[in-house]
Design a protein around this motif. Structure first.
Motif, PDB file in Angstrom:
ATOM      1  N   GLU A  92      31.997  36.237  24.218  1.00 36.72           N
ATOM      2  CA  GLU A  92      31.638  35.982  22.820  1.00 36.72           C
ATOM      3  C   GLU A  92      31.880  37.239  21.974  1.00 36.72           C
ATOM      4  O   GLU A  92      32.389  37.158  20.856  1.00 36.72           O
ATOM      5  CB  GLU A  92      30.179  35.535  22.711  1.00 36.72           C
ATOM      6  N   GLU A  93      31.491  38.386  22.529  1.00 38.85           N
ATOM      7  CA  GLU A  93      31.678  39.641  21.803  1.00 38.85           C
ATOM      8  C   GLU A  93      33.167  39.930  21.613  1.00 38.85           C
ATOM      9  O   GLU A  93      33.588  40.358  20.539  1.00 38.85           O
ATOM     10  CB  GLU A  93      31.010  40.794  22.564  1.00 38.85           C
ATOM     11  N   ILE A  94      33.955  39.665  22.651  1.00 36.76           N
ATOM     12  CA  ILE A  94      35.407  39.856  22.551  1.00 36.76           C
ATOM     13  C   ILE A  94      35.969  38.927  21.476  1.00 36.76           C
ATOM     14  O   ILE A  94      36.810  39.341  20.664  1.00 36.76           O
ATOM     15  CB  ILE A  94      36.097  39.616  23.920  1.00 36.76           C
ATOM     16  N   GLU A  95      35.498  37.687  21.449  1.00 37.80           N
ATOM     17  CA  GLU A  95      35.955  36.729  20.436  1.00 37.80           C
ATOM     18  C   GLU A  95      35.598  37.219  19.041  1.00 37.80           C
ATOM     19  O   GLU A  95      36.427  37.190  18.120  1.00 37.80           O
ATOM     20  CB  GLU A  95      35.334  35.345  20.692  1.00 37.80           C
ATOM     21  N   THR A  96      34.360  37.726  18.894  1.00 36.87           N
ATOM     22  CA  THR A  96      33.921  38.264  17.605  1.00 36.87           C
ATOM     23  C   THR A  96      34.799  39.452  17.207  1.00 36.87           C
ATOM     24  O   THR A  96      35.258  39.549  16.063  1.00 36.87           O
ATOM     25  CB  THR A  96      32.442  38.703  17.676  1.00 36.87           C
ATOM     26  N   LEU A  97      35.047  40.348  18.154  1.00 35.18           N
ATOM     27  CA  LEU A  97      35.885  41.521  17.871  1.00 35.18           C
ATOM     28  C   LEU A  97      37.324  41.117  17.545  1.00 35.18           C
ATOM     29  O   LEU A  97      37.947  41.707  16.655  1.00 35.18           O
ATOM     30  CB  LEU A  97      35.854  42.491  19.058  1.00 35.18           C
ATOM     31  N   ASN A  98      37.828  40.103  18.237  1.00 34.60           N
ATOM     32  CA  ASN A  98      39.178  39.614  17.939  1.00 34.60           C
ATOM     33  C   ASN A  98      39.237  39.047  16.520  1.00 34.60           C
ATOM     34  O   ASN A  98      40.209  39.281  15.793  1.00 34.60           O
ATOM     35  CB  ASN A  98      39.621  38.556  18.950  1.00 34.60           C
ATOM     36  N   ASN A  99      38.186  38.302  16.145  1.00 34.56           N
ATOM     37  CA  ASN A  99      38.137  37.756  14.788  1.00 34.56           C
ATOM     38  C   ASN A  99      38.095  38.883  13.759  1.00 34.56           C
ATOM     39  O   ASN A  99      38.786  38.831  12.738  1.00 34.56           O
ATOM     40  CB  ASN A  99      36.929  36.830  14.615  1.00 34.56           C
ATOM     41  N   MET A 100      37.276  39.897  14.031  1.00 38.19           N
ATOM     42  CA  MET A 100      37.192  41.040  13.127  1.00 38.19           C
ATOM     43  C   MET A 100      38.547  41.743  13.042  1.00 38.19           C
ATOM     44  O   MET A 100      38.984  42.148  11.956  1.00 38.19           O
ATOM     45  CB  MET A 100      36.107  42.017  13.597  1.00 38.19           C
ATOM     46  N   CYS A 101      39.190  41.886  14.178  1.00 33.96           N
ATOM     47  CA  CYS A 101      40.499  42.544  14.228  1.00 33.96           C
ATOM     48  C   CYS A 101      41.510  41.759  13.382  1.00 33.96           C
ATOM     49  O   CYS A 101      42.275  42.359  12.612  1.00 33.96           O
ATOM     50  CB  CYS A 101      40.973  42.647  15.682  1.00 33.96           C
ATOM     51  N   GLN A 102      41.490  40.433  13.501  1.00 31.76           N
ATOM     52  CA  GLN A 102      42.397  39.613  12.692  1.00 31.76           C
ATOM     53  C   GLN A 102      42.089  39.773  11.205  1.00 31.76           C
ATOM     54  O   GLN A 102      43.003  39.865  10.382  1.00 31.76           O
ATOM     55  CB  GLN A 102      42.285  38.142  13.105  1.00 31.76           C
TER      56      GLN A 102
END
Length: 183
Positions: free
Chosen positions: A98-108
């Motif tokens: 979930e944290e990786i998904e959140t970070l990926n979204n932030m990165c995008q």
């Protein structure tokens, strides 16, 4: 229900009919193992009766069974801690995903912002370039105007000199005229 079968085997020279749910290979393998242990015990002491040999072989097999059970229990104990932690590790993995998904979204999101900022920077650079060109043009115009001003100042100076000379001449004419009229 599992099908039970009858299988004939030979242990210590005697024929036995075994009834079991296992495959023929499995039951024959068990009988072969028991026969092997009995032969090992008998080869070490040829004065033992068949019953004593079978009893010692059974004791040997029971010892192996106990050792294997002990080892199995130790392995179960060693495996218990990782198994107990399995749910925690799964939960931690889920949170990490979930944290990786959140970070990926932030990165995008940051990537989109960077793209927008790059476009704005390019627009500003174009405006700046236009300002630079305008500044150069204005400098050239100012330089031309400065030359024109200098030329006009020079002319003005010459004209003022001429005016001074004309005033002197005029003053001289007026003085002469006054002298002639007063005389």
């Amino acid at each position: 229900m599992t099908e039970r079968r009858k299988i004939d085997v030979k242990i210590d020279g005697r024929n036995f009919t075994m009834v079991g749910a296992g495959s023929q290979e499995y039951i024959e393998g068990l009988a072969s193992y028991v026969d092997k242990i009995i032969k090992e015990v008998a080869s070490k002491n040829d004065r033992l009766s068949q019953i004593m040999t079978a009893t010692l072989a059974a004791l040997h097999i029971a010892d192996e069974l106990r050792q294997n059970e002990k080892e199995l229990n130790e392995l179960k104990f060693k495996a218990k801690d990782p198994l107990d932690k399995y749910d925690d590790v799964c939960e931690e993995l889920k949170k990490s995903k979930e944290e990786i998904e959140t970070l990926n979204n932030m990165c995008q999101q940051y990537q989109r912002q960077i793209t927008e900022y790059d476009k704005k920077r390019e627009e500003i650079e174009l405006i700046l370039e236009q300002f630079k060109e305008d500044l150069e043009t204005t400098k050239e115009e100012i330089s031309q105007k400065d030359e024109t001003i200098k030329t006009l100042q020079d002319k003005n100076f010459k004209n003022q000199l001429e005016i001074v000379d004309i005033k002197k001449e005029l003053a001289e004419y007026l003085r002469i005229l006054d002298e002639e009229t007063s005389s």
